[in-house]
Design an enzyme around this catalytic site. Structure first.
Site, PDB file in Angstrom:
ATOM      1  CG  HIS A 238      -0.341   0.277   2.520  1.00 19.21           C
ATOM      2  ND1 HIS A 238       0.065  -0.731   3.373  1.00 19.21           N
ATOM      3  CD2 HIS A 238      -0.035   1.427   3.144  1.00 19.21           C
ATOM      4  CE1 HIS A 238       0.581  -0.201   4.465  1.00 19.21           C
ATOM      5  NE2 HIS A 238       0.523   1.107   4.352  1.00 19.21           N
ATOM      6  CG  ASP A 269       0.126  -4.096   2.640  1.00 16.99           C
ATOM      7  OD1 ASP A 269       0.331  -3.483   1.583  1.00 16.99           O
ATOM      8  OD2 ASP A 269       0.037  -3.533   3.746  1.00 16.99           O
ATOM      9  N   GLY A 348       3.447   5.847   8.777  1.00 15.89           N
ATOM     10  CA  GLY A 348       4.782   6.023   8.238  1.00 15.89           C
ATOM     11  C   GLY A 348       5.703   4.863   8.553  1.00 15.89           C
ATOM     12  CB  SER A 350       3.310   1.456   6.102  1.00 13.05           C
ATOM     13  OG  SER A 350       2.083   1.519   6.771  1.00 13.05           O
ATOM     14  CB  SER A 366       0.395  -4.822   6.802  1.00 10.55           C
ATOM     15  OG  SER A 366      -0.750  -4.618   6.002  1.00 10.55           O
TER      16      SER A 366
END
Length: 406
Positions: A238, A269, A348, A350, A366
């Site tokens: 993502h 993801d 952030g 992620s 994720s």
């Protein structure tokens, strides 16, 4: 759909699961506590509330779980109901194997506590599969919305399939289970704090940016990888789109780092970024305390193992694995195969790296349950905090990548 008395006792005993994924997975032998990076020891003590004196005992338990887990599964066959590491009332750690039968076949395994439960793992998997099937068969604009249903997972500790809900969304959960045809007696509901939100906001855990209409979108590097002679890193799907340029450095002086080469989300993801040839890859993860931790491999840690994650927003945080193969709803999207933890994270982070005590890479950040109006879930109590990561090995397999180790 309530817990049985024995399951409630099991849940209480397992509120604090095992702490360290720390056994030599190549040789099968346990390694000494002093072989763990001292910075990692301090981070674990800080976030998990453990003492240095407990280290040898839970390392021993972790090693035992790796040796005996597969043996217990083979011995119990169709009666096998899962296994986990848990902390006992006296502060020690033990390895538990659950069975829907007598458990006689596993009682001869040394150091293993055999616990009788109602449902076999196969029965729980059937209930989970029914929920998954119901979601896959939904028709947009026709099927009743899932509403406050957040996620669903198999939880061997409580011997149930846990469906996580938004506050006040019990009716949505009941409808979800009823429409699936899953065994309601195997399902348990729990209420979440917050809602799942994507945490978007070349050493593992370091920041990178990619340009969007309103500015720059920050995420975190997962792990350095190669594909033949091509250099790159894995991260969350993502966090970008195929062909988008990835940048590093300050906004005032950004440097092109690479390009998103493959992206798969939702559903999974995962993504990988091809890094420009002039940059150097390191098989290390940033600990946000002026240190770097070495990546040794990607052997998957069990439920109950300790691990830490690195990300540009909240730094380096530790916790334990709660469950695997979790399905999570984020807005209108669904993510499957996620690993659930109690580790603190924020927007952030992620794409950032997850690493066990012995340097085994586990996955990339994720999503997480974030309270409304907050940028992270670090203020949420550990017992109810939920953060999910995309396991690493499926990423490596899907894209034909090789993990860079130190």
């Amino acid at each position: 759909m309530s817990l049985s008395q024995s399951a409630r006792r099991a849940c209480r005993r397992s509120l604090f699961l095992a702490l360290a994924s720390a056994a030599s997975l190549v040789s099968g032998a346990a390694f000494a506590a002093d072989s763990i990076d001292p910075r990692l020891q301090l981070a674990m003590q800080r976030d998990l509330g453990i003492s240095a004196k407990q280290l040898p005992q839970y390392l021993k338990t972790q090693s035992l779980s790796l040796r005996q887990g597969a043996s217990a599964k083979r011995a119990l066959g169709s009666n096998f109901a899962g296994s986990w590491i848990e902390r006992k009332a006296d502060g020690s750690f033990g390895f538990v194997v659950a069975t829907s039968g007598t458990g006689k076949a596993a009682r001869s395994l040394g150091g293993v506590e055999v616990r009788s439960v109602r449902h076999s793992l196969g029965q729980l998997e059937n209930a989970f599969a029914a929920l998954e099937s119901q979601v896959r068969s939904r028709v947009a604009g026709v099927s009743k919305p899932l509403g406050g249903v957040h996620s669903w997972r198999i939880d061997p500790v409580t011997n149930s399939v846990v469906v996580s809900l938004a506050p006040g969304a019990t009716e949505d959960g009941v409808d979800f289970v009823a429409l699936s045809g899953a065994d309601a007696g195997a399902v348990r509901f729990e209420t979440d704090e917050g809602t799942p939100q994507l945490l978007a906001n070349v050493i593992g855990g370091d920041q990178y940016l990619w340009e969007v209409t309103e500015g720059y979108y920050p995420c975190s590097v997962g792990f350095s990888v190669t594909k033949g002679e091509t250099k790159g890193f894995v991260t969350a799907g993502h966090c970008g789109q195929v062909g988008r340029v990835v940048l590093t450095g300050d906004v005032e002086a950004l440097v092109p780092l690479g390009t998103f080469t493959a992206v798969n989300h939702p559903g999974t993801d995962m993504a990988w970024v091809t890094v420009n040839p002039e940059h150097t890859l390191l098989g290390q993860v940033k600990d946000y305390a002026d240190g770097l931790l070495s990546v040794k491999g990607s052997v998957e840690a069990p439920v109950g193992a300790a691990l830490c994650r690195s990300g540009r927003t909240t730094g380096y945080k530790c916790g334990t694995i709660r469950a695997k193969n979790v399905s999570v709803r984020v807005g209108f999207d669904r993510y499957t195969g996620m690993t659930e933890t109690n580790v603190c994270t924020g927007r952030g982070d992620s794409g950032g790296a997850w690493l066990t005590a012995d340097g085994q890479a586990q996955g990339v950040t994720s999503t997480g349950l974030v309270p409304f109006g907050a940028d992270d879930n670090c203020v949420v109590a550990e017992s109810t905090r939920k953060t999910w990561f995309q396991p690493l090995n499926p990423i490596l397999s899907k894209y034909g990548l090789t993990l860079l180790t130190q």
